[in-house]
Design a protein around this motif. Sequence first.
Motif, PDB file in Angstrom:
ATOM      1  N   ALA A   1       0.815  -1.218   0.000  1.00 41.35           N
ATOM      2  CA  ALA A   1       0.000   0.000   0.000  1.00 41.35           C
ATOM      3  C   ALA A   1       0.845   1.263   0.000  1.00 41.35           C
ATOM      4  CB  ALA A   1      -0.926  -0.001   1.220  1.00 41.35           C
TER       5      ALA A   1
ATOM      6  N   SER B   1     -13.299  -0.020   6.007  1.00 41.76           N
ATOM      7  CA  SER B   1     -12.186   0.367   5.137  1.00 41.76           C
ATOM      8  C   SER B   1     -12.664   0.388   3.695  1.00 41.76           C
ATOM      9  CB  SER B   1     -11.032  -0.636   5.284  1.00 41.76           C
ATOM     10  OG  SER B   1     -10.578  -0.700   6.613  1.00 41.76           O
TER      11      SER B   1
ATOM     12  N   PRO C   1      -8.120  -4.360   0.771  1.00 44.14           N
ATOM     13  CA  PRO C   1      -7.172  -4.520   1.877  1.00 44.14           C
ATOM     14  C   PRO C   1      -7.206  -5.934   2.439  1.00 44.14           C
ATOM     15  CG  PRO C   1      -9.130  -3.381   2.639  1.00 44.14           C
ATOM     16  CD  PRO C   1      -9.275  -3.527   1.153  1.00 44.14           C
TER      17      PRO C   1
ATOM     18  N   TYR D   1      -2.243  -5.475   0.024  1.00 45.29           N
ATOM     19  CA  TYR D   1      -3.496  -5.344  -0.710  1.00 45.29           C
ATOM     20  C   TYR D   1      -3.617  -6.456  -1.748  1.00 45.29           C
ATOM     21  CZ  TYR D   1      -5.519  -0.979   0.996  1.00 45.29           C
ATOM     22  OH  TYR D   1      -6.144  -0.034   1.769  1.00 45.29           O
TER      23      TYR D   1
END
Length: 480
Positions: free
Chosen positions: A209, A242, A301, A309
């Motif tokens: 990420a 998220s 995620p 990821y």
Amino acid sequence: MTLDYDILVIGGGHAGCEAASAAARMGSRTLLLTMDMTKLANMSCNPAVGGVAKGQIVREIDALGGRTARITDRTTLQFRMLNRSKGAAMWSPRAQCDKGRFSAEWRHELENTQNLYIWQDTAAELLFDTAGERPRVTGVRTCMGVEFTARAVILTAGTFLDGMMYCGEAHAPGGRAGDPASTGITASLAAMGFETGRMKTGTPARLDARTIDFEALEPQYGDENPLKFSFSTDTQPVKHQSPCFLVYTSPEVHATLRTGFDRSPLFNGTIHGIGPRYCPSIEDKLRTFADKEQHQLFLEPEGDNTNEYYLNGFSSSLPWEVQYEALHRIRGLEDVHIFRPGYAIEYDYFPPTQLRHTLETKLVDGLYFAGQVNGTTGYEEAAAQGLLAGINAHRKRVGESAIVLQRDEAYIGVLIDDLVTKGVDEPYRMFTSRAEYRILLRQDNADLRLTPLGHEIGLISEKDFANFERKKSCVESLIS
């Protein structure tokens, strides 16, 4: 400690965990044999639960007393009810989960289940008694030389049976990245007359990420008022969600990927196993839909406390450098670092027409198959089979009638009936279109359909059943 058990479960994936949990909670002294206790119910591919038809299956597992829905609720990062624009029968819950916590929660669940014991080792050979009219399974010998005996054995070995991983021209034995293959089980079953075959699946690269330009990507948020999977009051909807992100390929990405086609094990004849039609690799997409200039991908995620990821839709077995170069041509991923490349895996399975509707094999008494060894794909399909195998192995041991769900009772009934009567010619995935009674088999009424049965067989607690009875009474009162 004893080496003799009522039920022995081989494999600690989603099928094995549900099978072991159900058998133990119903009263059978159960042993779960797993290669690695830190990877129980490991999400080897996408860290998500549910989706179209799969979400209905998870609700049914919960309504019968299984544990997948509860574990999902405790580890949800984002919840979405899919297909809200369609009729209620098409509504399908899906949750993005924290991969590490999901496995840890399953371990906590199993380690604190009465009658359930765990042994970390690899099954090397199944043991049989062939003296009677019909052979029966008696136990298993492990790689460490330990012989366990049992009244019933449930095989849930997933992709590990003679598994072989492929990344371009490189290949190595393994059940998934970082884990060895399991050898010996297929040979011992073939010697008993079982038909075997090979199937293939794959996974995409995992991305760091810190090297992704999220500002260039389109965010995809969860539901404003999220629901949850379990009907139990012991879990709550996720509070802090998220985002996921939409990503798109391009003609430039496609051109880069095509430079590796001559070294693709899918295209040069190295892999003979059949892959999942509805979850194809990116190279399969380019070949099948050659006229498309872009494909939509989902960046998701893998956890709350990790930079890892998952790029959903970019599964590949192309050479790693080709994957890497193509990823760098995707908007937002120009400087991306990968933790590991995608790869394909080929593994043994057993055509499920060799099973009864109870998931017990026709050839050997007391031997049950559940999960990807039956030619299925998906955590949800595997967990459902494991739950029913665990239930039926226990009930046969104590002299009670088997539980066989009908096609008008549950998606689980459709799944098992399809496998046993039709067999598979590709990895089986559940869809709403497979269920002719799908208008009745909604995700919202799974408890009304199945919880009385779950309570009757001993998997639904008195507390949860009392809550169910109150809900049912309220529904009937409102309708009246």
